[in-house]
Write a protein that holds these residues in place. Structure first.
Motif, mmCIF file in Angstrom:
data_model
loop_
_atom_site.group_PDB
_atom_site.id
_atom_site.type_symbol
_atom_site.label_atom_id
_atom_site.label_comp_id
_atom_site.label_asym_id
_atom_site.label_seq_id
_atom_site.Cartn_x
_atom_site.Cartn_y
_atom_site.Cartn_z
ATOM 1 N N UNK A 1 9.621 3.164 -5.553
ATOM 2 C CA UNK A 1 8.555 2.424 -4.874
ATOM 3 C C UNK A 1 8.866 2.165 -3.406
ATOM 4 N N UNK A 2 10.133 1.935 -3.089
ATOM 5 C CA UNK A 2 10.475 1.389 -1.773
ATOM 6 C C UNK A 2 10.793 2.422 -0.707
ATOM 7 N N UNK A 3 11.077 3.685 -1.088
ATOM 8 C CA UNK A 3 11.543 4.604 -0.039
ATOM 9 C C UNK A 3 10.437 4.934 0.955
ATOM 10 N N UNK B 1 -1.306 4.639 9.013
ATOM 11 C CA UNK B 1 -0.950 4.940 10.397
ATOM 12 C C UNK B 1 -1.311 3.767 11.317
ATOM 13 N N UNK B 2 -2.490 3.187 11.108
ATOM 14 C CA UNK B 2 -2.925 2.070 11.951
ATOM 15 C C UNK B 2 -2.036 0.859 11.828
ATOM 16 N N UNK C 1 0.833 -1.205 0.000
ATOM 17 C CA UNK C 1 0.000 0.000 0.000
ATOM 18 C C UNK C 1 0.870 1.259 0.000
ATOM 19 N N UNK C 2 1.872 1.277 0.884
ATOM 20 C CA UNK C 2 2.749 2.451 0.959
ATOM 21 C C UNK C 2 3.568 2.609 -0.319
ATOM 22 N N UNK D 1 8.156 4.399 6.434
ATOM 23 C CA UNK D 1 7.026 4.173 7.362
ATOM 24 C C UNK D 1 7.239 2.939 8.205
ATOM 25 N N UNK D 2 7.640 1.841 7.580
ATOM 26 C CA UNK D 2 7.706 0.552 8.268
ATOM 27 C C UNK D 2 9.124 0.118 8.620
ATOM 28 N N UNK D 3 10.121 0.821 8.121
ATOM 29 C CA UNK D 3 11.476 0.341 8.274
ATOM 30 C C UNK D 3 11.801 -0.671 7.188
#
Length: 437
Positions: free
Chosen positions: A423-425, A234-235, A175-176, A430-432
């Protein structure tokens, strides 16, 4: 294993697709043919078992939940509010209606979750307005179908959910990862539209740029809808809920907003909204069931291993491999509908991707972008058919108009393939860099 048993099911599916049989039935009949040819080795009941096993994943629960959320949003006047926001933002631009189409598709990405649903909505609303106001019908069909591709990348995307399920990849990271490519695609489409509209003299929708007060009011009016992707990311980032659970959270959230926030919907409207979401979800789930049975045939015949071995023998460079896969997918996309190609090809390509050490999230974005571009490509592009049928446009006229937009999208596809950090940054931010579900 005889040659007939090996190739007949695949040939049968291609013939059915050529006869314009719905993709779900083409895959199901072909898979059934495989099981009938092998009755001596496996019981026919395995066919039904394989279809049922295609839905046995917790990750797939997110799909009908996000579809339901999109149906609630459409029934509660969100589309109208976002259309007004798009008009306020770009109504002063050359070719304003076409620009509004792209902006609205970007804003709707977190609501409909379906490129097909977006294409239908955009062509019925803005597309028809464009024709009434002097835009050519083929151009209107092209911009509505092209803009709908953005929905495949902006979360929550049905394509990303299905890919995450098939590839066992983090749906939260997917999603991110889709946000930046989605925004880049929107920018590319708007830039192309500017030059086309300038050449043809398509006029602005309003005489002057909207003032700060009007823009602020329009943003506030659409804020409930615009906050949905933020709620999801965020969730999941802070462990409040999983990506699958976020579907249920979003459904509850949009129902409360629709009834108590905007007050354009009441409890009596929910049965019809539920019925619409069941119809939309069922069509996708049936395709997944049929693809699971067809995928068993491919696995049994070791087609994925053969395909991976052939491609692996061509190059060992990850970027060259990804570009080669793109080339193969573009060719296949002219003959196979995008959703079916996603479900069939993902298990076939994953061993190759993992062997080349290509990040599965990065590959997912490239794959979804590639196969959704196939949706606007003649002769079997689903998005093309939706917009063209609504606006009464022939395939020839559509094909002549699509060239500049197709060039921009293919250029973006190459950039996404060569530079994975596009795509990955954001998911890494957000998630590491560790895995997350």
């Amino acid at each position: 294993m005889s040659t007939l048993q090996l190739w007949l099911p695949a040939a049968l599916m291609l013939v059915l697709l050529a006869l314009q049989t719905p993709v779900t039935w083409a895959m199901a009949v072909a898979a059934l043919g495989f099981f009938l040819l092998n009755l001596g080795e496996m019981p026919l009941a395995n066919f039904a078992q394989q279809m049922a096993e295609g839905t046995e994943s917790v990750s797939l629960l997110a799909l009908p939940l996000f579809v339901l959320a999109g149906c609630v949003m459409n029934a509660s006047g969100i589309t109208r509010r976002l259309l007004h926001l798009a008009e306020v933002l770009v109504g002063h631009a050359t070719g304003a209606l076409a620009q509004m189409c792209t902006v609205l598709a970007t804003l709707l990405g977190g609501l409909t979750a379906s490129a097909n649903a977006d294409a239908a909505m955009l062509s019925k609303t803005i597309g028809m307005q464009m024709v009434q106001r002097g835009y050519s019908a083929p151009f209107a069909a092209v911009i509505t179908s092209s803009s709908a591709i953005i929905t495949a990348l902006i979360p929550p995307s049905i394509g990303l959910i299905v890919y995450g399920f098939l590839a066992e990849a983090s749906i939260g990271r997917l999603f991110a990862a889709g946000i930046v490519p989605g925004l880049l695609l929107a920018a590319g489409l708007m830039l192309t539209t500017h030059f086309v509209a300038l050449k043809r003299g398509y006029k602005p929708q309003r005489e002057s740029r909207a003032g700060a007060r009007e823009v602020t009011q329009a943003v506030i009016d659409g804020l409930w809808a615009l906050s949905i992707p933020v709620v999801i990311l965020a969730g999941t980032r802070y462990g409040i809920f999983t990506t699958t659970e976020s579907g249920a959270i979003v459904v509850l959230y949009v129902i409360l907003v629709a009834i108590f926030g905007y007050r354009d919907m009441n409890w009596r409207d929910l049965p019809e909204v539920l019925a619409e979401s069941v119809r939309d979800s069922a069509s996708v789930m049936m395709m997944i069931c049929a693809a699971a049975a067809f995928g068993f045939y491919l696995s049994w015949q070791q087609v994925p291993q053969a395909m991976s071995g052939w491609l692996a023998g061509t190059t060992t460079n990850a970027i060259a491999m990804l570009l080669l896969i793109n080339l193969v997918l573009i060719v296949l996309g002219t003959a196979i509908e995008g959703s079916a190609a996603l479900i069939i090809l993902t298990p076939m390509l994953l061993p190759l991707v993992e062997g080349a050490h290509i990040d599965k999230v990065h590959f997912g974005i490239v794959l979804i972008t590639n196969l959704t571009i196939a949706g606007i490509t003649p002769p079997v592009g689903g998005l093309m058919y939706i917009s063209s049928q609504t606006l009464k446009v022939s395939m020839g006229a559509y094909s002549r108009e699509i060239a500049p937009y197709l060039a921009v999208m293919l250029g973006l596809l190459v950039l996404l393939s060569v530079f994975p950090q596009i795509s990955l940054w954001l998911p890494d931010l957000i998630y590491g860099t560790g895995p997350v579900q």
